[in-house]
Design a protein around this motif. Structure first.
Motif, short mmCIF file in Angstrom:
data_model
loop_
_atom_site.label_atom_id
_atom_site.label_comp_id
_atom_site.label_asym_id
_atom_site.label_seq_id
_atom_site.Cartn_x
_atom_site.Cartn_y
_atom_site.Cartn_z
N GLY A 1 16.71 6.30 8.52
CA GLY A 1 15.57 6.14 7.62
C GLY A 1 15.13 7.45 6.99
O GLY A 1 15.79 8.49 7.13
N SER A 2 13.99 7.40 6.32
CA SER A 2 13.49 8.56 5.57
C SER A 2 13.19 9.75 6.47
O SER A 2 13.43 10.90 6.09
CB SER A 2 12.24 8.16 4.78
N THR A 3 12.66 9.51 7.66
CA THR A 3 12.37 10.61 8.58
C THR A 3 13.65 11.32 8.99
O THR A 3 13.69 12.55 9.09
CB THR A 3 11.62 10.10 9.83
N ASP A 4 14.72 10.56 9.21
CA ASP A 4 16.00 11.15 9.58
C ASP A 4 16.54 12.02 8.43
O ASP A 4 17.02 13.13 8.65
CB ASP A 4 17.02 10.06 9.92
N LEU A 5 16.44 11.51 7.22
CA LEU A 5 16.88 12.26 6.03
C LEU A 5 16.12 13.58 5.93
O LEU A 5 16.73 14.65 5.78
CB LEU A 5 16.65 11.41 4.78
N GLN A 6 14.80 13.52 6.02
CA GLN A 6 13.98 14.72 5.87
C GLN A 6 14.21 15.71 7.00
O GLN A 6 14.33 16.92 6.76
CB GLN A 6 12.50 14.33 5.79
N SER B 1 0.85 -1.19 0.00
CA SER B 1 0.00 0.00 0.00
C SER B 1 0.88 1.24 0.00
O SER B 1 2.06 1.18 0.36
CB SER B 1 -0.92 0.00 1.23
N TYR B 2 0.32 2.36 -0.41
CA TYR B 2 1.04 3.63 -0.39
C TYR B 2 0.89 4.27 0.98
O TYR B 2 -0.14 4.16 1.62
CB TYR B 2 0.50 4.60 -1.45
N GLY B 3 1.93 4.95 1.41
CA GLY B 3 1.89 5.67 2.67
C GLY B 3 2.26 7.13 2.44
O GLY B 3 2.65 7.53 1.35
N ASP B 4 2.17 7.91 3.47
CA ASP B 4 2.54 9.32 3.42
C ASP B 4 4.06 9.42 3.46
O ASP B 4 4.69 8.99 4.42
CB ASP B 4 1.91 10.04 4.61
N ALA B 5 4.65 10.00 2.41
CA ALA B 5 6.11 10.11 2.32
C ALA B 5 6.69 10.97 3.44
O ALA B 5 7.87 10.85 3.77
CB ALA B 5 6.52 10.69 0.96
N LYS B 6 5.88 11.81 4.04
CA LYS B 6 6.36 12.69 5.11
C LYS B 6 6.05 12.14 6.50
O LYS B 6 6.43 12.72 7.51
CB LYS B 6 5.70 14.08 4.98
N ALA B 7 5.35 11.01 6.56
CA ALA B 7 4.98 10.43 7.86
C ALA B 7 6.22 9.92 8.58
O ALA B 7 7.21 9.52 7.96
CB ALA B 7 3.98 9.30 7.68
N THR B 8 6.18 9.93 9.91
CA THR B 8 7.30 9.45 10.71
C THR B 8 7.47 7.95 10.52
O THR B 8 6.52 7.18 10.67
CB THR B 8 7.07 9.75 12.20
N GLU B 9 8.69 7.54 10.18
CA GLU B 9 9.00 6.13 9.91
C GLU B 9 9.74 5.56 11.12
O GLU B 9 10.78 6.08 11.51
CB GLU B 9 9.85 6.05 8.63
N THR B 10 9.16 4.51 11.72
CA THR B 10 9.76 3.93 12.93
C THR B 10 9.83 2.41 12.85
O THR B 10 9.58 1.71 13.82
CB THR B 10 8.94 4.33 14.18
N VAL B 11 10.19 1.90 11.68
CA VAL B 11 10.27 0.45 11.52
C VAL B 11 11.43 -0.13 12.33
O VAL B 11 11.29 -1.14 13.01
CB VAL B 11 10.41 0.07 10.02
N THR B 12 12.59 0.55 12.26
CA THR B 12 13.78 0.15 13.04
C THR B 12 14.47 1.42 13.54
O THR B 12 14.10 2.52 13.16
CB THR B 12 14.79 -0.65 12.19
N VAL B 13 15.53 1.25 14.34
CA VAL B 13 16.30 2.41 14.79
C VAL B 13 17.35 2.81 13.75
O VAL B 13 18.04 3.82 13.93
CB VAL B 13 17.00 2.17 16.15
#
Length: 199
Positions: free
Chosen positions: A41-46, A26-38
């Motif tokens: 990730g994308s949230t850190d990049l942004q 499924s598609y998700g919000d590209a700006k949403a906080t990503e917390t799959v692992t420590v």
């Protein structure tokens, strides 16, 4: 007959297991906080790139160096000093894009110098390019400032808790004087805890 029923039941169980292991996309919000692992990730990049760009734009040095026009920068690679395989080019790409959108600076792309040189040599020597549209050698814009940095991490893991600290350091150097005219750091700490079964 009994064997056929058992085969049918086993077949249905196997089908249920296979369908239960299917993957759903499924598609998700590209700006949403990503917390799959420590891991990074994308949230850190942004987060890091956005804060770093804002720091540079808001700094008085930007007003000073852009007082006579938009200064020309080039981005050197960000050194990955973490224990992870991190695509730091995504960081530089994101920062360059955001800085260009700000309208405060201009960039030259050093990663394409060889390709540009090849094209200019082709235009000069091939005799196939209309002289009126030909780009002359030696007309490239020179950069005045270099943007570069490091991405480092500190990882602590005691088997129950994993703590990861990321630090991005960026610098802006005046190529004429060699002076660092701006520097900043952005930091992120992430933690994961192993859950005990039954709790």
């Amino acid at each position: 007959m009994k064997m056929t029923n058992q085969a049918l039941v086993l077949g249905l169980l196997a089908a249920a297991l296979v369908s239960g292991c299917s993957t759903e996309v499924s598609y998700g919000d590209a700006k949403a906080t990503e917390t799959v692992t420590v891991d990074y990730g994308s949230t850190d990049l942004q987060s890091m790139s956005g804060k770093m760009v804002q720091s540079l734009i808001d700094n008085p040095v930007m007003t000073e160096i852009s007082s006579t026009g938009r200064p020309v920068l080039f981005v050197d690679s960000i050194r990955n000093k973490t224990s992870e395989h991190i695509d730091t080019e995504a960081l530089t790409d994101t920062m360059r894009t955001q800085l260009l959108r700000s309208g405060k600076v201009r960039f030259v792309d050093m990663s394409k110098v060889a390709a540009v040189k090849e094209q200019l040599e082709y235009q000069q020597a091939a005799g196939m390019v209309d002289p009126a549209s030909m780009v002359r050698m030696g007309k490239q814009t020179g950069a005045q400032y270099m943007l570069y940095g490091n991405l480092a991490s500190i990882v602590k893991d005691n088997g129950k808790v994993k703590d990861v600290f990321y630090q991005l350091t960026m610098n802006l150097m005046d190529l004429k004087s060699g002076e660092l005219v701006w520097a900043d750091q952005q930091e992120i700490r992430k933690q994961s805890k192993k859950k005990t079964l039954g709790w």
